[in-house]
Design a protein around this motif. Structure first.
Motif, PDB file in Angstrom:
ATOM      1  N   ARG A   1       0.820  -1.206   0.000  1.00  0.00           N
ATOM      2  CA  ARG A   1       0.000   0.000   0.000  1.00  0.00           C
ATOM      3  C   ARG A   1       0.862   1.268   0.000  1.00  0.00           C
ATOM      4  O   ARG A   1       0.571   2.227  -0.712  1.00  0.00           O
ATOM      5  CB  ARG A   1      -0.926   0.019   1.225  1.00  0.00           C
ATOM      6  N   LEU A   2       1.950   1.270   0.782  1.00  0.00           N
ATOM      7  CA  LEU A   2       2.808   2.463   0.820  1.00  0.00           C
ATOM      8  C   LEU A   2       3.400   2.736  -0.561  1.00  0.00           C
ATOM      9  O   LEU A   2       3.488   3.880  -0.999  1.00  0.00           O
ATOM     10  CB  LEU A   2       3.931   2.302   1.856  1.00  0.00           C
ATOM     11  N   VAL A   3       3.807   1.654  -1.244  1.00  0.00           N
ATOM     12  CA  VAL A   3       4.374   1.817  -2.583  1.00  0.00           C
ATOM     13  C   VAL A   3       3.329   2.395  -3.528  1.00  0.00           C
ATOM     14  O   VAL A   3       3.584   3.376  -4.234  1.00  0.00           O
ATOM     15  CB  VAL A   3       4.908   0.465  -3.129  1.00  0.00           C
ATOM     16  N   SER A   4       2.123   1.827  -3.520  1.00  0.00           N
ATOM     17  CA  SER A   4       1.147   2.265  -4.521  1.00  0.00           C
ATOM     18  C   SER A   4       0.541   3.619  -4.149  1.00  0.00           C
ATOM     19  O   SER A   4       0.279   4.441  -5.013  1.00  0.00           O
ATOM     20  CB  SER A   4       0.055   1.215  -4.730  1.00  0.00           C
ATOM     21  N   ARG A   5       0.342   3.878  -2.864  1.00  0.00           N
ATOM     22  CA  ARG A   5      -0.317   5.139  -2.486  1.00  0.00           C
ATOM     23  C   ARG A   5       0.630   6.335  -2.541  1.00  0.00           C
ATOM     24  O   ARG A   5       0.236   7.427  -2.941  1.00  0.00           O
ATOM     25  CB  ARG A   5      -0.889   4.980  -1.085  1.00  0.00           C
ATOM     26  N   TYR A   6       1.889   6.124  -2.113  1.00  0.00           N
ATOM     27  CA  TYR A   6       2.793   7.285  -2.015  1.00  0.00           C
ATOM     28  C   TYR A   6       3.871   7.319  -3.098  1.00  0.00           C
ATOM     29  O   TYR A   6       4.658   8.252  -3.164  1.00  0.00           O
ATOM     30  CB  TYR A   6       3.461   7.311  -0.637  1.00  0.00           C
ATOM     31  N   GLY A   7       3.931   6.230  -3.880  1.00  0.00           N
ATOM     32  CA  GLY A   7       4.915   6.190  -4.951  1.00  0.00           C
ATOM     33  C   GLY A   7       6.352   6.180  -4.439  1.00  0.00           C
ATOM     34  O   GLY A   7       7.274   6.641  -5.114  1.00  0.00           O
ATOM     35  N   ILE A   8       6.567   5.659  -3.228  1.00  0.00           N
ATOM     36  CA  ILE A   8       7.943   5.575  -2.715  1.00  0.00           C
ATOM     37  C   ILE A   8       8.554   4.233  -3.130  1.00  0.00           C
ATOM     38  O   ILE A   8       7.823   3.280  -3.437  1.00  0.00           O
ATOM     39  CB  ILE A   8       7.997   5.729  -1.173  1.00  0.00           C
ATOM     40  N   PRO A   9       9.897   4.151  -3.194  1.00  0.00           N
ATOM     41  CA  PRO A   9      10.520   2.893  -3.600  1.00  0.00           C
ATOM     42  C   PRO A   9      10.183   1.768  -2.613  1.00  0.00           C
ATOM     43  O   PRO A   9       9.985   2.020  -1.423  1.00  0.00           O
ATOM     44  CB  PRO A   9      12.024   3.199  -3.537  1.00  0.00           C
ATOM     45  N   ARG A  10      10.125   0.534  -3.124  1.00  0.00           N
ATOM     46  CA  ARG A  10       9.791  -0.606  -2.305  1.00  0.00           C
ATOM     47  C   ARG A  10      10.752  -0.746  -1.119  1.00  0.00           C
ATOM     48  O   ARG A  10      10.355  -1.087  -0.018  1.00  0.00           O
ATOM     49  CB  ARG A  10       9.839  -1.880  -3.168  1.00  0.00           C
ATOM     50  N   TYR A  11      12.020  -0.443  -1.388  1.00  0.00           N
ATOM     51  CA  TYR A  11      13.028  -0.554  -0.327  1.00  0.00           C
ATOM     52  C   TYR A  11      12.671   0.346   0.854  1.00  0.00           C
ATOM     53  O   TYR A  11      12.730  -0.061   2.013  1.00  0.00           O
ATOM     54  CB  TYR A  11      14.405  -0.196  -0.899  1.00  0.00           C
ATOM     55  N   ASP A  12      12.271   1.593   0.547  1.00  0.00           N
ATOM     56  CA  ASP A  12      11.874   2.522   1.605  1.00  0.00           C
ATOM     57  C   ASP A  12      10.631   2.014   2.339  1.00  0.00           C
ATOM     58  O   ASP A  12      10.540   2.093   3.563  1.00  0.00           O
ATOM     59  CB  ASP A  12      11.567   3.911   1.022  1.00  0.00           C
ATOM     60  N   ALA A  13       9.680   1.497   1.543  1.00  0.00           N
ATOM     61  CA  ALA A  13       8.434   1.000   2.137  1.00  0.00           C
ATOM     62  C   ALA A  13       8.729  -0.155   3.104  1.00  0.00           C
ATOM     63  O   ALA A  13       8.119  -0.265   4.167  1.00  0.00           O
ATOM     64  CB  ALA A  13       7.480   0.551   1.042  1.00  0.00           C
ATOM     65  N   GLU A  14       9.692  -1.016   2.721  1.00  0.00           N
ATOM     66  CA  GLU A  14      10.073  -2.142   3.595  1.00  0.00           C
ATOM     67  C   GLU A  14      10.662  -1.603   4.896  1.00  0.00           C
ATOM     68  O   GLU A  14      10.325  -2.081   5.978  1.00  0.00           O
ATOM     69  CB  GLU A  14      11.127  -3.026   2.914  1.00  0.00           C
ATOM     70  N   LEU A  15      11.559  -0.618   4.778  1.00  0.00           N
ATOM     71  CA  LEU A  15      12.187  -0.060   5.976  1.00  0.00           C
ATOM     72  C   LEU A  15      11.144   0.583   6.890  1.00  0.00           C
ATOM     73  O   LEU A  15      11.143   0.376   8.099  1.00  0.00           O
ATOM     74  CB  LEU A  15      13.251   0.980   5.600  1.00  0.00           C
ATOM     75  N   LEU A  16      10.234   1.354   6.280  1.00  0.00           N
ATOM     76  CA  LEU A  16       9.199   2.022   7.079  1.00  0.00           C
ATOM     77  C   LEU A  16       8.284   0.998   7.742  1.00  0.00           C
ATOM     78  O   LEU A  16       7.879   1.162   8.890  1.00  0.00           O
ATOM     79  CB  LEU A  16       8.373   2.963   6.188  1.00  0.00           C
ATOM     80  N   SER A  17       7.990  -0.103   7.023  1.00  0.00           N
ATOM     81  CA  SER A  17       7.042  -1.084   7.537  1.00  0.00           C
ATOM     82  C   SER A  17       7.673  -2.045   8.536  1.00  0.00           C
ATOM     83  O   SER A  17       6.999  -2.916   9.073  1.00  0.00           O
ATOM     84  CB  SER A  17       6.434  -1.889   6.383  1.00  0.00           C
ATOM     85  N   SER A  18       8.978  -1.904   8.769  1.00  0.00           N
ATOM     86  CA  SER A  18       9.613  -2.789   9.745  1.00  0.00           C
ATOM     87  C   SER A  18       9.042  -2.527  11.130  1.00  0.00           C
ATOM     88  O   SER A  18       9.182  -3.346  12.021  1.00  0.00           O
ATOM     89  CB  SER A  18      11.131  -2.601   9.749  1.00  0.00           C
ATOM     90  N   SER A  19       8.393  -1.394  11.309  1.00  0.00           N
ATOM     91  CA  SER A  19       7.689  -1.151  12.567  1.00  0.00           C
ATOM     92  C   SER A  19       6.387  -0.419  12.285  1.00  0.00           C
ATOM     93  O   SER A  19       6.337   0.494  11.463  1.00  0.00           O
ATOM     94  CB  SER A  19       8.588  -0.356  13.519  1.00  0.00           C
ATOM     95  N   ARG A  20       5.336  -0.865  12.947  1.00  0.00           N
ATOM     96  CA  ARG A  20       4.023  -0.257  12.748  1.00  0.00           C
ATOM     97  C   ARG A  20       4.067   1.214  13.115  1.00  0.00           C
ATOM     98  O   ARG A  20       3.502   2.063  12.436  1.00  0.00           O
ATOM     99  CB  ARG A  20       3.045  -0.957  13.692  1.00  0.00           C
ATOM    100  N   ARG A  21       4.761   1.496  14.194  1.00  0.00           N
ATOM    101  CA  ARG A  21       4.853   2.857  14.698  1.00  0.00           C
ATOM    102  C   ARG A  21       5.518   3.785  13.674  1.00  0.00           C
ATOM    103  O   ARG A  21       5.056   4.894  13.430  1.00  0.00           O
ATOM    104  CB  ARG A  21       5.654   2.835  15.991  1.00  0.00           C
ATOM    105  N   LEU A  22       6.616   3.278  13.066  1.00  0.00           N
ATOM    106  CA  LEU A  22       7.337   4.089  12.091  1.00  0.00           C
ATOM    107  C   LEU A  22       6.481   4.349  10.858  1.00  0.00           C
ATOM    108  O   LEU A  22       6.430   5.473  10.340  1.00  0.00           O
ATOM    109  CB  LEU A  22       8.648   3.396  11.705  1.00  0.00           C
TER     110      LEU A  22
END
Lengths: 477, 96
Positions: free
Chosen positions: A313-334
């Protein structure tokens, strides 16, 4: 892996995870399940197996395991059975561990992982409940010590065992599966996921076979790996070892091997195999666990968006790279913090993502507000502050708790982006450096950065370097 | 014969029981009788019977996840044959 005769081998890996469930009390008694109490402080007649006591199952333990089952697409059994696994060991006062055997709580699920851009589905065989054992402290660690010391605080701390299918083929896939599973448990808030402290432990079954062969080779069970990296390294080592043994015409022995992280090798635990006769039987003290459909549906509602879904969802909604989305999603809080930061201003999500990742430890500690990041990103985009100043502002905001905009004005960290305001300084720099001006005009274009540096020095870093360049080019050109 | 002498000795070893040859023979004979008695059940057709884990089927008794510490640690420790401070002292298990 390929040998010199061109024979190619592949590994077959299955993982067993023991996750400590984040309950307040133990699985069958009201003792605290907390870590770090003085020896035998958290014990009672039930968890030390005194005669005549009766264990009673902690409802939250079942809820946590059912939620895990739902989050990994497992089938929750309407009825499952707690069984006794019988063996003698000084950390096990009852001489049996209460576990589940023939009828586990949940079966047949899966987790999707991504390795090198490809999605792989890893099957989950079963999820079952069990209790932890105590801890042995080997007093006076000298070789001749005749006794050990037992601390039973951990006895009956609730564990959930999650067994994968032998679906992984490389150490990377093993690592990706473990990380994703850990993230899911942490998202569900059923386990703190701390591998070093042992609340998330992993054993690995691994074998090798010639590529194309259907039958599995003989497997070894690897233990004693207390980090994701160590699991991957142990798998790498063991796959290489088994391949070499096979190529040398040797045979693999079914055995348990311990990972020695310092030496970087797995070592056989000789002579432990003969005792594997646990004589499981249903525990007569505990009735079967019934989980009806209504309860499952109620728990289904508590499942949050899971890491895999969040990344997509982060990739498709915000157009950020998958790598960034993975890092951000490593924690719900982040991830929540990132979304709140974007929402607070609606600025460039990629820049916002970078900021969130850069400050992730501070976010985890709860010392940063989404507005701080939003304002910093906005000020950078509008050229009000420089990258250097924005970093300093965030640091100050963490330190003082003041809003960044207030700090920006108080500390005079606003960037000068107004070309007219910079002209006087540019003129001064040009006047003071006639030799450099001559060289620049003579073709030494590289000197531009020298002039930019001088202007930055004059403005004590407050000038917008991009604007300074433009003004310089116009004046020098 | 429902059980062999070797099986009796194997189970005894798993249960950390030592027994003399005469005791093992007696035990084998008695276990044999018990197993033979239970084998009467084999005469029933159980193809359509769901396996039973417990004689009485009822709802699962649960407790809430709340902590009530047991305050008498000393009562627990005093049952031990040996202790050191607040630890139980146990024979060392050699694992190598």
């Amino acid at each position: 892996m390929r040998d010199n005769q061109g024979m190619e081998f592949e590994a077959v890996i299955g993982l067993e995870v023991h996750a400590q469930l984040a309950t307040e009390s133990k699985i069958f008694c009201a003792c605290p399940a907390a870590f770090g109490a003085p020896p035998n402080e958290n014990t009672c007649p039930v968890c030390t197996g005194m005669p005549g006591v009766l264990p009673v199952l902690n409802r939250r333990v079942v809820e946590f395991a059912v939620r895990t089952a739902l989050a990994t697409s497992c089938k929750v059994r309407e009825k499952s059975v707690l069984a006794r696994k019988n063996y003698f060991y000084p950390d096990l006062p009852k001489a049996y561990q209460i576990s589940q055997y023939e009828m586990p709580l949940a079966v047949s699920g899966h987790i999707d992982i991504e390795v090198e851009g490809e999605t792989r589905r890893i099957g989950i065989t079963r999820i079952h409940l069990e209790e932890d054992a105590g801890k042995l402290v080997h007093a006076g660690a000298f070789a001749g010590a005749q006794t050990s010391l037992a601390d039973l605080n951990r006895c009956s701390v609730p564990l959930m065992e999650i067994v994968s299918e032998p679906d992984m083929r490389t150490p990377e896939e093993g690592g990706a599966y473990l990380r994703r599973l850990r993230d899911i448990l942490v998202y569900l808030e059923v386990c703190d996921g701390n591998m070093e402290e042992g609340s998330f432990r992993c054993d690995a079954n691994v074998s090798v076979r010639p590529k194309g062969q259907k039958e599995f080779g003989i497997r070894a069970e690897l233990k004693n790996m207390n980090s994701f990296r160590n699991v991957e390294k142990a798998l790498e080592y063991e796959i290489r070892r088994q391949t070499e043994v096979t190529l040398d015409g040797g045979t693999i022995v079914q055995e348990t091997r311990l990972w020695d992280a310092d030496a970087g090798v797995t070592v056989s635990m000789r002579g432990k195999e003969e005792a594997h006769d646990y004589r499981y039987f249903p525990d007569p003290d505990l009735l079967p666990i019934h989980v009806d459909q209504a309860w499952v549906e109620e728990l289904e509602k508590t499942i949050p968006e899971l890491p895999g879904e969040k990344v997509a969802r982060l990739v498709s909604r915000y157009g950020i790279p998958r790598y960034d989305a993975e890092l951000l999603s490593s924690s719900r809080r982040l991830a929540d913090f990132f979304e709140a930061s974007v929402a607070a201003f609606g600025g460039n999500p990629k820049v916002t993502a970078n900021e969130c990742i850069q400050w992730k430890d501070v976010v985890a500690a709860g010392k940063l507000s989404p507005e701080t990041i939003a304002h910093v990103v906005e000020d950078r985009e509008t050229g009000k502050v420089s990258a250097t100043a924005s970093r300093k502002l965030v640091e100050l905001a963490i330190e003082t708790g003041k809003p960044v905009r207030q700090l920006r004005d108080e500390k005079g960290l606003t960037q000068v982006s107004n070309a007219r305001a910079l002209e006087a300084i540019v003129d001064k720099v040009i006047a003071c450096n006639p030799k450099e001006v001559e060289s620049y005009r003579g073709g030494k274009a590289g000197l531009l950065s020298f002039f930019v540096g001088q202007v930055m020095k004059e403005t004590r870093g407050k000038a917008n370097p991009r604007v300074v360049q433009e003004v310089l080019k116009a004046k020098l050109g | 014969m429902a059980i062999t002498r070797e099986e009796v000795l194997h189970v005894a070893r798993l249960a950390r029981l030592s027994m003399s040859p005469a005791e093992a023979d007696k035990m084998r004979e008695q276990l044999d009788n018990i197993l033979a008695y239970i084998r009467q059940l084999d005469r029933l057709d159980t193809a359509d019977v769901v396996p039973t884990s417990h004689a009485v089927e009822m709802g699962t008794p649960f407790r809430d996840d709340s902590v009530h510490p047991f305050e008498e640690k000393e009562e627990i420790l005093k049952n031990a044959p040996d202790r050191e401070g607040d630890f139980f002292r146990v024979p060392r298990i050699i694992e190598d």
